[in-house]
Design an enzyme around this catalytic site. Sequence first.
Site, short mmCIF file in Angstrom:
data_model
loop_
_atom_site.label_atom_id
_atom_site.label_comp_id
_atom_site.label_asym_id
_atom_site.label_seq_id
_atom_site.Cartn_x
_atom_site.Cartn_y
_atom_site.Cartn_z
N GLY A 190 0.87 -1.27 0.01
CA GLY A 190 -0.25 0.04 -0.08
C GLY A 190 0.93 1.14 0.07
O GLY A 190 0.50 2.33 -0.58
N ARG A 238 -7.72 -3.31 -1.48
CA ARG A 238 -7.26 -2.26 -0.51
C ARG A 238 -8.03 -0.80 -0.86
O ARG A 238 -7.91 -0.62 -2.22
CB ARG A 238 -6.05 -2.42 0.14
CG ARG A 238 -5.60 -3.37 0.75
CD ARG A 238 -4.28 -3.34 1.21
NE ARG A 238 -3.98 -2.25 2.34
CZ ARG A 238 -2.60 -2.11 2.57
NH1 ARG A 238 -1.76 -2.74 1.97
NH2 ARG A 238 -2.58 -1.30 3.45
N GLN A 257 0.72 7.46 4.55
CA GLN A 257 0.58 7.17 3.14
C GLN A 257 -0.02 8.49 2.32
O GLN A 257 0.42 8.90 1.28
CB GLN A 257 0.09 5.90 2.98
CG GLN A 257 0.90 4.71 3.17
CD GLN A 257 0.02 3.40 3.14
OE1 GLN A 257 -1.07 3.29 2.72
NE2 GLN A 257 0.87 2.10 3.41
N ASP A 279 0.83 -1.14 12.53
CA ASP A 279 1.59 -2.37 12.03
C ASP A 279 1.97 -3.43 12.98
O ASP A 279 2.04 -4.33 13.08
CB ASP A 279 2.65 -1.94 11.03
CG ASP A 279 2.26 -1.61 9.87
OD1 ASP A 279 1.34 -1.62 9.42
OD2 ASP A 279 3.18 -0.87 9.00
N ARG A 330 -7.40 -6.91 9.95
CA ARG A 330 -6.55 -7.46 11.14
C ARG A 330 -7.24 -7.42 12.52
O ARG A 330 -6.83 -8.18 13.37
CB ARG A 330 -5.22 -6.51 11.17
CG ARG A 330 -4.10 -6.72 10.07
CD ARG A 330 -2.98 -5.85 10.46
NE ARG A 330 -2.15 -6.32 9.28
CZ ARG A 330 -1.00 -5.51 8.84
NH1 ARG A 330 -0.89 -4.23 9.36
NH2 ARG A 330 -0.34 -6.00 7.88
N ARG A 388 1.90 -9.96 8.74
CA ARG A 388 1.92 -9.48 10.32
C ARG A 388 1.25 -10.49 11.14
O ARG A 388 1.49 -10.94 12.20
CB ARG A 388 1.83 -7.95 10.51
CG ARG A 388 2.66 -6.95 9.60
CD ARG A 388 2.63 -5.70 10.17
NE ARG A 388 3.48 -4.70 9.41
CZ ARG A 388 4.65 -4.59 9.19
NH1 ARG A 388 5.38 -5.45 10.47
NH2 ARG A 388 5.52 -4.03 8.71
#
Length: 423
Positions: free
Chosen positions: A91, A119, A166, A310, A341, A382
């Site tokens: 991303g 995404r 981002q 993250d 997540r 992750r």
Amino acid sequence: MIIKKLDKNFNIEINEIASDKSISHRCAIFSLFANNTSIIKNYLRAEDTMNSLKIAELLGAKIEDDGNIIKITPPKTLTEPFEILDCGNSGTSIRIYSGLLAGIDGFFVLTGDKYLRRRPMKRVAEPLRSIGAKIDGRENGNLAPLSIRGGKLTSFNYTSKIASAQVKSAMILAALNADKPSTYSEPSLSRDHTERMLKGMGAKLEIDNNKITIYPLMDLLEPLDIEVPTDPSSAFFFAVAAAITKNKVVLKNLTLNPTRIEAFKILEKMGAKIEYILKEDKYEPIGDIIVEGKKLKAIEVSENIAWLIDEIPALAMAMAVANGRSIIKNAKELRVKESDRISATISNLEKCGIKTEEFKDGFAVIGGTPKQAVIDSFGDHRIAMSFAILGLLSGMEIKDTDCILTSFPNFTEILNRITEVIN
């Protein structure tokens, strides 16, 4: 991947943790603004970051790589590529490159793997469109592949509703190609590698808390001369390993940027003994972190979420063995990462016998004793690595672990120094 339950104590120093992914991506991208050859040592040689480097090459940069040092010589003018630009699973790459290419004459198509193509991209596409960028894609530009017809951009005064490094980086790069100075504000400070690196290269940025004024480039920037530090997000898996097994680890040459070590601060509040040894660098503060496991207590986390987004899956592994009920709030962003997540973390913890509660913007974990389970990574590196660490306490089988190669190619090799891993 099968993780064997830990059957020994460890006190180790780790020098070979993966280089920082965020900084490596930016080295490849920002070198295109330089007036000469950038020299990059310790660049992360993972699939995603090598894709960013390949994209720079397709845009006209000359790449020299002797296996140790990467040299990037930018073209006088970025070229319209013959090929589609593949960002893999990243991303960071697709969103930051969108900001760069929006202000460059030419036609560009950015895509990625099946996970990246799910995404959301409107968070970047919409603010860029508001200043003149021509961006389209599936679902009216919300999903990749994205097509960009680059050209002249107008200056802006933009206030983002989310704290996203981002989005911020994309808008800063667009502002460098705008007609007049621009300002970008965010509700709280997100990772600031872009600001630090561009200022180190000579870009004129004025920073006032969460507001940045960006001046258009009058000349090309100074080339990078950087040794990429170790990735604290990758290192954090082994910090958690030490914390939950009550062992000790020394993590070498990390960026100690305050926006990147919040997870270590949370782990410290939970009871782990943590020491930070600082030294400075032109672009980033760098140093070592020593982690020693102690009895952990539950914690509530609702602030500075952008600084540890993250690391939350790995942090949840510490919460799974802590004494009490831990809570994560204000983390809706976790829903739109490489996987959902929130769902991925708590569903897998439940398989391990750990009680959880799900919220729209987070979850709660009641500490207990994890049991061996078969884990679905959902293609998220992750999630895969977090449950590999929890497996030190119980043993674990994890499905779909090829995704680990996108960010931490030698994760399994390092984990093998602690326990046996069967691929």
